[in-house]
Scaffold this motif. Structure first.
Motif, PDB file in Angstrom:
ATOM      1  N   PRO A  64       0.803  -1.222   0.000  1.00  0.00           N
ATOM      2  CA  PRO A  64       0.000   0.000   0.000  1.00  0.00           C
ATOM      3  C   PRO A  64       0.836   1.272   0.000  1.00  0.00           C
ATOM      4  N   PHE A  65       2.051   1.187   0.434  1.00  0.00           N
ATOM      5  CA  PHE A  65       2.944   2.353   0.410  1.00  0.00           C
ATOM      6  C   PHE A  65       4.374   1.855   0.379  1.00  0.00           C
ATOM      7  N   PRO A  66       5.297   2.690  -0.094  1.00  0.00           N
ATOM      8  CA  PRO A  66       6.687   2.241  -0.103  1.00  0.00           C
ATOM      9  C   PRO A  66       7.158   1.960   1.323  1.00  0.00           C
ATOM     10  N   GLY A  85      10.322  -1.770  17.653  1.00  0.00           N
ATOM     11  CA  GLY A  85       9.961  -0.630  16.828  1.00  0.00           C
ATOM     12  C   GLY A  85       8.895   0.134  17.554  1.00  0.00           C
ATOM     13  N   ASP A  86       9.069   1.413  17.623  1.00  0.00           N
ATOM     14  CA  ASP A  86       8.151   2.225  18.392  1.00  0.00           C
ATOM     15  C   ASP A  86       6.724   2.068  17.881  1.00  0.00           C
ATOM     16  N   VAL A  87       5.775   2.454  18.708  1.00  0.00           N
ATOM     17  CA  VAL A  87       4.390   2.375  18.270  1.00  0.00           C
ATOM     18  C   VAL A  87       4.229   3.142  16.961  1.00  0.00           C
ATOM     19  N   GLY A  88       3.520   2.521  16.025  1.00  0.00           N
ATOM     20  CA  GLY A  88       3.245   3.190  14.762  1.00  0.00           C
ATOM     21  C   GLY A  88       4.377   3.106  13.748  1.00  0.00           C
ATOM     22  N   SER A  89       5.417   2.334  14.040  1.00  0.00           N
ATOM     23  CA  SER A  89       6.558   2.313  13.121  1.00  0.00           C
ATOM     24  C   SER A  89       6.350   1.325  11.965  1.00  0.00           C
ATOM     25  N   GLY A  90       5.248   0.577  12.006  1.00  0.00           N
ATOM     26  CA  GLY A  90       4.945  -0.288  10.861  1.00  0.00           C
ATOM     27  C   GLY A  90       5.494  -1.696  10.985  1.00  0.00           C
ATOM     28  N   LYS A  91       5.370  -2.272  12.160  1.00  0.00           N
ATOM     29  CA  LYS A  91       5.875  -3.634  12.362  1.00  0.00           C
ATOM     30  C   LYS A  91       4.992  -4.670  11.669  1.00  0.00           C
ATOM     31  N   THR A  92       3.684  -4.376  11.588  1.00  0.00           N
ATOM     32  CA  THR A  92       2.769  -5.371  11.044  1.00  0.00           C
ATOM     33  C   THR A  92       3.118  -5.733   9.603  1.00  0.00           C
ATOM     34  N   LEU A  93       3.441  -4.718   8.836  1.00  0.00           N
ATOM     35  CA  LEU A  93       3.758  -4.955   7.434  1.00  0.00           C
ATOM     36  C   LEU A  93       5.021  -5.804   7.312  1.00  0.00           C
ATOM     37  N   VAL A  94       5.983  -5.539   8.177  1.00  0.00           N
ATOM     38  CA  VAL A  94       7.209  -6.339   8.186  1.00  0.00           C
ATOM     39  C   VAL A  94       6.865  -7.797   8.497  1.00  0.00           C
ATOM     40  N   LEU A 120       9.963   6.391  11.552  1.00  0.00           N
ATOM     41  CA  LEU A 120       8.511   6.332  11.382  1.00  0.00           C
ATOM     42  C   LEU A 120       8.163   6.561   9.916  1.00  0.00           C
ATOM     43  N   PRO A 121       7.019   6.032   9.468  1.00  0.00           N
ATOM     44  CA  PRO A 121       6.611   6.311   8.083  1.00  0.00           C
ATOM     45  C   PRO A 121       6.564   7.822   7.837  1.00  0.00           C
ATOM     46  N   PRO A 122       6.788   8.212   6.601  1.00  0.00           N
ATOM     47  CA  PRO A 122       6.869   9.642   6.304  1.00  0.00           C
ATOM     48  C   PRO A 122       5.557  10.368   6.589  1.00  0.00           C
ATOM     49  N   GLY A 123       5.664  11.645   6.879  1.00  0.00           N
ATOM     50  CA  GLY A 123       4.466  12.470   7.026  1.00  0.00           C
ATOM     51  C   GLY A 123       3.874  12.445   8.422  1.00  0.00           C
ATOM     52  N   ARG A 124       4.454  11.657   9.312  1.00  0.00           N
ATOM     53  CA  ARG A 124       3.914  11.635  10.673  1.00  0.00           C
ATOM     54  C   ARG A 124       4.353  12.877  11.417  1.00  0.00           C
ATOM     55  N   GLN A 125       3.407  13.538  12.047  1.00  0.00           N
ATOM     56  CA  GLN A 125       3.804  14.632  12.930  1.00  0.00           C
ATOM     57  C   GLN A 125       3.801  14.095  14.345  1.00  0.00           C
ATOM     58  N   VAL A 185      -4.056  -1.214  18.589  1.00  0.00           N
ATOM     59  CA  VAL A 185      -5.255  -0.757  17.889  1.00  0.00           C
ATOM     60  C   VAL A 185      -4.924   0.368  16.907  1.00  0.00           C
ATOM     61  N   ASP A 186      -5.423   0.229  15.698  1.00  0.00           N
ATOM     62  CA  ASP A 186      -5.016   1.128  14.620  1.00  0.00           C
ATOM     63  C   ASP A 186      -6.229   1.780  13.955  1.00  0.00           C
ATOM     64  N   VAL A 187      -6.538   2.999  14.353  1.00  0.00           N
ATOM     65  CA  VAL A 187      -7.607   3.773  13.722  1.00  0.00           C
ATOM     66  C   VAL A 187      -7.012   5.131  13.338  1.00  0.00           C
ATOM     67  N   GLY A 243      -1.952   9.831  16.130  1.00  0.00           N
ATOM     68  CA  GLY A 243      -0.785  10.219  15.347  1.00  0.00           C
ATOM     69  C   GLY A 243      -0.466   9.198  14.280  1.00  0.00           C
ATOM     70  N   ARG A 244      -1.466   8.420  13.871  1.00  0.00           N
ATOM     71  CA  ARG A 244      -1.219   7.350  12.905  1.00  0.00           C
ATOM     72  C   ARG A 244      -1.585   7.765  11.485  1.00  0.00           C
ATOM     73  N   GLY A 245      -2.382   8.817  11.343  1.00  0.00           N
ATOM     74  CA  GLY A 245      -2.681   9.277   9.990  1.00  0.00           C
ATOM     75  C   GLY A 245      -1.816  10.502   9.755  1.00  0.00           C
TER      76      GLY A 245
HETATM   77  P1  ADP Z   1       3.134  -0.853  14.929  1.00  0.00           P
HETATM   78  O1  ADP Z   1       4.599  -0.873  14.654  1.00  0.00           O
HETATM   79  O2  ADP Z   1       2.790   0.004  16.099  1.00  0.00           O
HETATM   80  O3  ADP Z   1       2.532  -2.224  15.008  1.00  0.00           O
HETATM   81  P2  ADP Z   1       1.511  -0.642  12.588  1.00  0.00           P
HETATM   82  O4  ADP Z   1       2.101  -1.808  11.909  1.00  0.00           O
HETATM   83  O5  ADP Z   1       0.158  -0.793  13.206  1.00  0.00           O
HETATM   84  O6  ADP Z   1       2.519  -0.091  13.679  1.00  0.00           O
HETATM   85  O7  ADP Z   1       1.533   0.575  11.578  1.00  0.00           O
HETATM   86  C1  ADP Z   1       1.049   1.840  11.924  1.00  0.00           C
HETATM   87  C2  ADP Z   1       0.385   2.517  10.768  1.00  0.00           C
HETATM   88  O8  ADP Z   1       1.364   2.911   9.807  1.00  0.00           O
HETATM   89  C3  ADP Z   1      -0.581   1.628  10.031  1.00  0.00           C
HETATM   90  O9  ADP Z   1      -1.745   2.403   9.741  1.00  0.00           O
HETATM   91  C4  ADP Z   1       0.154   1.229   8.776  1.00  0.00           C
HETATM   92  O10 ADP Z   1      -0.721   0.979   7.733  1.00  0.00           O
HETATM   93  C5  ADP Z   1       1.011   2.451   8.514  1.00  0.00           C
HETATM   94  N1  ADP Z   1       2.274   2.152   7.816  1.00  0.00           N
HETATM   95  C6  ADP Z   1       3.075   1.092   8.009  1.00  0.00           C
HETATM   96  N2  ADP Z   1       4.167   1.147   7.203  1.00  0.00           N
HETATM   97  C7  ADP Z   1       4.052   2.287   6.496  1.00  0.00           C
HETATM   98  C8  ADP Z   1       4.862   2.927   5.484  1.00  0.00           C
HETATM   99  N3  ADP Z   1       6.014   2.384   5.053  1.00  0.00           N
HETATM  100  N4  ADP Z   1       4.434   4.101   4.992  1.00  0.00           N
HETATM  101  C9  ADP Z   1       3.283   4.663   5.433  1.00  0.00           C
HETATM  102  N5  ADP Z   1       2.476   4.114   6.353  1.00  0.00           N
HETATM  103  C10 ADP Z   1       2.852   2.947   6.894  1.00  0.00           C
END
Ligand code: ADP
Ligand code: MG
Length: 698
Positions: free
Chosen positions: A268-270, A298-307, A450-455, A557-559, A586-588
């Protein structure tokens, strides 16, 4: 007569069957050795005592001397009374209070003689009180163990006190013990003793109870800290050495079409640079031939799920099944839905297994799993039930590992042979010192970007007078299309009381945010899993604007549309919990806020926690601060590790020593991995099976 250190504690003079039972039940002390290893937690310097006028709210434990007057007894029930007496020393008075065991205390309390009193003073309606202090005649306090200038003070429990095992009684036991016991043999190699100038083991054991001087106390402490940390490191590192030498793992030899298609078409994103690096690190483990044991921080919101998902695709590409275990049903369900949508059209079979499923549904999933028709399984503790059998489990991902106990993870590990590769993910960063002692040299990956654009989330501390302004602000956020969380702490043990507390909060919130314009969801531990899921779902889909919850929403939880996290009674939460909760916003894109509400006077440690939260959003700094403030025993999730039941060393204060020992142990093991030339150490390893288990599975 000499007593051997292995002897049952029963054979020590002054310990009868009933005291032996209490010692075993309360402190796990069964042998003479156990009692020797029960170190004092402080010492009374016989020459330095406090005056009552010097007491302050920060005085932890005080030794006072004075005379008694004004003995009073108030009946509090049949055969029960509240016994009070005033102690004065010319500079002030302290009221001493007993509720239990008064039958034994009362005859001791004589007027006109000098007493020594020890306990924790507290201020009660402007008056100093000590409840259940230890008390004895000044003349007898001076009389025993005259050979040491210090008097040991031991931790005791209420039950011990009721059975006559006060700190002073323990001191009498240890005094007679050190006089009688046969010396314990040395347990460290001579080369280590020489290099670090340690005093002998047994001498340290005696001196820790009855030091002859301040200097000797320091030497004893150093020696005992040293051996404690040394054996901790030896256990961890030995296990790791063994694993590296012997463990066999599935060899994942190629990157296949599931991974490639997902990466090219579905991502869904790079990925961030850090995410890419971690996937590469995992990939190199997976094809190494050794079983992977990797911790991903990885800190909260750092995108561990995708990994995690990418790693699982690698397993599937190599003909294995993969599973993801999450600590709550909410989180497991959320992962399941996001995996389904991410993997849409890829042609994989993804299933969910949680306790809340219907029995027939569970049965169906288990059957599919055993037949090898499930590629990716997501679930909670339900995954580790004995009747969950995989066809070919190759990779286990454990999300938010701090929520799981050692044994639970071990059970997953045993579900396949060769054992699956393990990736544990945590957003509660473990400070370096702690990681070192917990995991030896566990392979560790870090997502430090953190993913780009996060404030960064803006964190503010508010009190009751700010509430109207806060609510006004929240209203504006909601009208702009945003969503907000309110989190309430667990105030009491009883779930019923918590619920009432939460409902009162809900009522207050709804009176300001009336329906139908504002819709509210509520989630707490007493709801059924199905209700929890549907409340979460309504919030996630934006049908409700406000989520009122307990900490069940703390992890994962991710909203992304939620922008404000209000934490009520924020002073009641630990730092890592606050940090986790803040991570829900701070996730969007766009600015998010975390509001820490408190009411009334804050203790200095609460103030520090709140300040830390307001001044940093770096999870590692927060973890360090948490460790400093609370000590490792309280760092979330690590209590059950066993590794942190340190008797004397401190992972915070003894970091430099720990570091030296870590290197020392690595040298010893590199030179002699099976410890053939160190029989003492080899013997220790044989006796400490439980620690090995921990390292294996972490
Ligand atoms: P956590 O590390 O806390 O488990 P998540 O995996 O829930 O974090 O990811 C946090 C949010 O960031 C999700 O909404 C996810 O879709 C988004 N995200 C993950 N990787 C990226 C990325 N490379 N670029 C932009 N957004 C991302
Ligand atoms: Mg997560």
């Amino acid at each position: 007569m000499a007593v051997s250190s292995n002897s049952d504690i029963l054979y020590l003079k002054g310990v009868g069957p009933s005291r032996a039972k209490v010692l075993a039940a309360e402190l796990g002390i069964r042998s003479v050795h156990d009692l020797l290893m029960y170190y004092p937690f402080r010492y009374i310097d016989r020459s330095a005592r406090l005056s009552i006028a010097d007491l302050s709210p920060d005085t932890g434990y005080a030794v006072l001397t004075g005379t008694l007057q004004n003995l009073q007894s108030v009946p509090t029930g049949p055969h029960r009374e509240r016994l009070t007496v005033e102690l004065s020393d010319g500079t002030g008075t302290v009221r001493l209070v007993w509720f239990a065991g008064t039958r034994w205390i009362r005859p001791k309390l004589k007027p006109n003689v000098s007493f020594v009193v020890m306990g924790k003073p507290s201020l009660f309606n402007g008056h100093w009180e000590m409840s259940h202090p230890e008390i004895e005649l000044a003349s007898s306090a001076a009389a025993d163990v005259p050979q040491s200038p210090f008097l040991p003070v031991y931790n005791t429990t209420d039950r011990m006190k009721q059975n006559g095992l006060s700190s002073r009684a323990l001191a009498r036991l240890t005094a007679s013990l050190v006089a009688q016991v046969e010396p314990e043999p040395e347990n460290l190699p001579q080369s280590v003793i020489d290099r670090f100038q340690l005093i002998p083991h047994h001498q340290a054991l005696v001196a820790i109870h009855y030091p002859q001087s301040e200097q000797q106390l320091d030497q004893a402490r150093f020696r005992l800290k040293f051996e404690e940390l040394f054996f901790l490191q030896l256990d961890c590192q030995y296990a790791r050495f063994r694993r590296q030498l012997h463990s066999q793992g599935h060899v994942f030899s190629h990157v296949g079409s599931f991974f490639n298609r997902f990466y090219r078409e579905k991502l869904p994103f790079p990925l961030t640079g850090a995410q890419k690096r971690v996937v590469r690190e995992v990939w190199s483990d997976l094809r190494s031939g050794h079983q992977m044991n990797r911790l991903l921080q990885g800190d909260v919101g750092s995108g561990k799920t995708l990994v995690a998902l990418l790693c699982m695709l690698l397993a599937v590409d190599n003909g294995c099944q993969a599973c993801l275990m999450a600590p709550t049903e909410i989180l497991a369900t959320q992962h399941y839905h996001s995996f389904l949508s991410l993997l849409d059209g890829i042609g994989l079979n993804v299933q969910l297994l949680v306790g809340g499923l219907k029995p027939s549904e569970k049965k169906r999933v288990k059957q599919l799993l055993a037949d090898g028709r499930v590629d990716i399984l997501i679930g909670t503790h339900a995954l580790i039930e004995d009747d969950v059998a995989f066809r070919s489990l190759g990779l286990v991902v454990i999300d938010e590992q701090h929520r799981f106990g050692v044994e639970q993870r071990a059970r997953l590990w045993r579900k396949a042979s060769p054992p699956p590769h393990v990736l544990v993910m945590t957003a509660t960063p473990i400070p370096r010192t702690l990681a070192m002692s917990l995991y030896g040299d566990l392979d560790c990956s870090v997502i430090d970007e953190l993913p780009p654009g996060r404030q960064p989330v803006r964190t503010l501390h508010c009190t009751e007078p700010d509430r109207p302004r806060l609510f006004h602000f929240l209203k504006r956020q909601i009208i702009q299309g945003r969503q907000v969380y309110f989190v309430f702490p667990l105030i009491h043990e009883s779930p019923k009381v918590n619920l009432r507390h939460l409902e009162a909060g809900l009522e207050m919130i709804q009176s300001y945010f009336p329906r139908p314009q504002f819709q509210t969801s509520m989630v707490h531990g007493a709801l059924s899993p199905a209700d929890k899921a549907s409340e979460m779902e309504r919030f996630k889909q934006g049908k409700t604007h406000i989520m009122v919850a307990t900490t069940v929403i703390e992890v994962g939880v991710d909203v992304p549309n939620a922008t404000v996290m209000v934490i009520e009674n924020a002073d009641r939460f630990g730092l890592s919990q606050l940090h986790q909760l803040r991570g829900r916003v701070g996730r969007g894109g766009g600015q998010s806020w975390c509001i820490l509400m408190t009411d009334g006077q804050l203790s200095s440690s609460s103030q520090q926690r709140i300040q830390t939260m307001c001044s940093t959003s770096d999870g590692f700094r927060i973890a360090e601060a948490d460790l400093q403030l609370r000590g490792p025993g309280d760092v979330q999730g690590l209590q059950q590790s066993g590794v942190l039941d340190l008797r004397i060393a401190s992972i915070v204060d003894d970091e430099p020593l720990l570091h030296d020992i870590c290197l020392l142990v690595r040298q010893i093991l590199s030179a002699d991995p099976s410890l053939q030339s160190s029989p003492l150490l080899a013997q220790h390893i044989l006796q400490s099976k439980h620690r090995l288990l921990w390292s294996n599975i972490s």
